[in-house]
Write an enzyme that holds these catalytic residues in place. Structure first.
Site, PDB file in Angstrom:
ATOM      1  N   TYR A  27       0.868  -1.183   0.000  1.00  0.00           N
ATOM      2  CA  TYR A  27       0.000   0.000   0.000  1.00  0.00           C
ATOM      3  C   TYR A  27       0.900   1.227   0.000  1.00  0.00           C
ATOM      4  O   TYR A  27       1.908   1.269   0.706  1.00  0.00           O
ATOM      5  CB  TYR A  27      -0.877   0.007   1.260  1.00  0.00           C
ATOM      6  CG  TYR A  27      -1.658   1.288   1.440  1.00  0.00           C
ATOM      7  CD1 TYR A  27      -2.974   1.381   1.001  1.00  0.00           C
ATOM      8  CD2 TYR A  27      -1.076   2.420   2.030  1.00  0.00           C
ATOM      9  CE1 TYR A  27      -3.693   2.554   1.143  1.00  0.00           C
ATOM     10  CE2 TYR A  27      -1.790   3.601   2.169  1.00  0.00           C
ATOM     11  CZ  TYR A  27      -3.091   3.658   1.730  1.00  0.00           C
ATOM     12  OH  TYR A  27      -3.792   4.821   1.866  1.00  0.00           O
ATOM     13  N   GLU A  34      -4.170   7.347  -3.295  1.00  0.00           N
ATOM     14  CA  GLU A  34      -4.100   6.028  -2.693  1.00  0.00           C
ATOM     15  C   GLU A  34      -3.778   5.005  -3.770  1.00  0.00           C
ATOM     16  O   GLU A  34      -4.482   4.919  -4.770  1.00  0.00           O
ATOM     17  CB  GLU A  34      -5.430   5.695  -2.030  1.00  0.00           C
ATOM     18  CG  GLU A  34      -5.333   4.485  -1.133  1.00  0.00           C
ATOM     19  CD  GLU A  34      -6.598   4.262  -0.329  1.00  0.00           C
ATOM     20  OE1 GLU A  34      -6.600   4.618   0.869  1.00  0.00           O
ATOM     21  OE2 GLU A  34      -7.579   3.748  -0.883  1.00  0.00           O
TER      22      GLU A  34
END
Ligand code: ADP
Ligand code: MG
Length: 389
Positions: free
Chosen positions: A109, A197
């Site tokens: 991530y 993101e």
């Protein structure tokens, strides 16, 4: 304001943030053409909506032939895709992104956002890629590595090293990662982004980093100088009442309670919502009519609030500083003529010309207008009215 994955990836490409190759498609025919142009033997058909969690909802699917691409695109286009971010009604899929299938060795991530505590943009990385980062933050916050980046100095190698070490990357991959993160920082800063993101960021079999997913959100107050971002706006993804409110200079955000709020000033609007909660109710919206509220904007405010069928009562809480209370009172009366206001309206007007305002409202003799003496009294009455008391 948010954009689609394929648009965020366009920005990434311009800044040399590596992503898989892909094309957008509006029909199954275009999807097949896109797959043929990309070549290869594995493609991913990805629903383009402004929400994450598409994979779990059936909006991201792997195809191993162009006929499978056609089949999946026909399935996904036009579907009402439900994810944990869309609400139960889901979102209509109007386009799909056809992307080359990537060889995923490991998922990470990587994200950026503005951190109010450090008053700086921060970059966050985690080895727990592919999962909802909110769950990781809740269950194992130590698995998220954060670095604050001072915009005065910009992104430096040590920021990248801190993240890379935190991810446990082997030495030979650290420079590639730093290059990736540094380019990402530029994408964020140059477009006045509020959020990026990448979930997942992947490492491929041949040791490259690729942004497999991409979400981007922008600071609305900076859109005036971001024409390129503005052009990416997809109004069909936004709340129609919020768009309409914007045209009249009203800041409106729809929420899920039943007490409609009309307030001047964002601070007072937040305070009003808090007080409604404190009194046991739930606000149906945030609405700041601004400092220059007049009869027309107040009327428009009523119209927009009442478009929400959940609204059972409206609390008007206006402090007359620049705006005079008697004008607002006339605006409320005007609004009841222009729009059918069939729910109780609790009115608290204080400040300049409050006494005149009270007289205007009393003399009008409208039965569903209820006067309140102060904020707490108004909130209490509004909550009670919404509960049908
Ligand atoms: P969302 O987060 O909305 O579910 P993603 O873009 O993250 O959408 O896709 C979900 C999952 O699908 C990813 O975690 C990845 O496993 C897989 N996936 C997405 N794009 C590709 C691709 N180009 N190649 C291979 N797998 C992919
Ligand atoms: Mg994702």
């Amino acid at each position: 304001m948010n954009i689609h994955e394929y648009q965020a990836k366009e920005l990434f490409k311009k800044y040399n943030v590596p992503t898989p190759r892909g094309h957008i498609a509006f029909t199954p025919d275009e999807a097949v053409k896109a797959a043929q142009e990309l070549g290869g033997s594995v493609w991913v058909v990805k629903a383009q909506i402004h929400a994450g969690g598409r994979g779990l909802g059936g909006g991201v699917k792997l195809a191993r032939s162009t006929s499978e691409v056609r089949e999946l695109a026909s399935q996904i286009l036009g579907m009402q895709l439900v994810t944990h971010q869309t609400g139960p009604e889901g979102k209509l899929v109007q386009k799909v992104y056809i992307e080359e299938g990537a060889d995923i060795k490991k998922e990470y991530y990587l994200g950026m956002l503005l951190d109010r505590a450090s008053e700086m943009p921060i970059m966050m990385a985690s080895t727990e890629g592919g999962m909802a980062i909110e769950d990781v933050a809740h269950d194992s916050p130590e698995k998220i590595i954060k670095v604050a980046i001072d915009p005065l100095t910009g992104f430096q190698s040590f920021h990248g090293r801190k993240l890379a070490f935190g991810l446990g990357l082997p030495v030979e991959e650290i420079n590639t990662f730093i290059k990736f993160a540094s380019a990402l920082y530029r994408v964020y800063m140059d477009h006045d982004a509020e959020m990026i993101e990448i979930n997942p960021l992947i490492k491929t079999g041949d040791g490259k980093f690729l942004a497999l997913d991409a979400k981007m959100g922008f600071d609305n107050n900076a859109l005036y100088r971001q024409s390129q971002v503005n052009e990416m706006r997809d109004l069909s993804e936004e709340e129609p009442t919020e768009i309409e409110a914007g045209k009249f200079g009203l800041s409106y955000i729809k929420l899920d309670g039943d007490v409609g709020c009309m307030v001047n000033g964002a601070g007072l609007a937040m305070g009003t919502m808090d007080t409604i909660n404190y009194e046991g109710g739930k606000p149906a919206n945030f609405l700041d009519v601004g400092g220059g509220a007049n009869a027309e904007t107040v009327a428009k405010g009523f119209e927009i609030i009442l478009k929400d069928p959940n609204v059972k009562a409206i609390f008007v809480n206006i402090f007359g500083g620049i705006v005079r209370c008697d004008r607002v009172a006339n605006g409320i009366l005007e609004a009841t003529k222009l729009t059918k206001v069939d729910v109780p309206v609790i009115v608290r007007l204080d400040g300049t010309n409050a006494i005149e305002a009270a007289e205007i409202l009393n003399n009008a003799g409208i039965s569903n207008i209820i006067a309140a003496t102060d904020l707490a009294d108004g909130a209490r009455k509004a909550v009670a009215a919404a509960k049908g008391a």
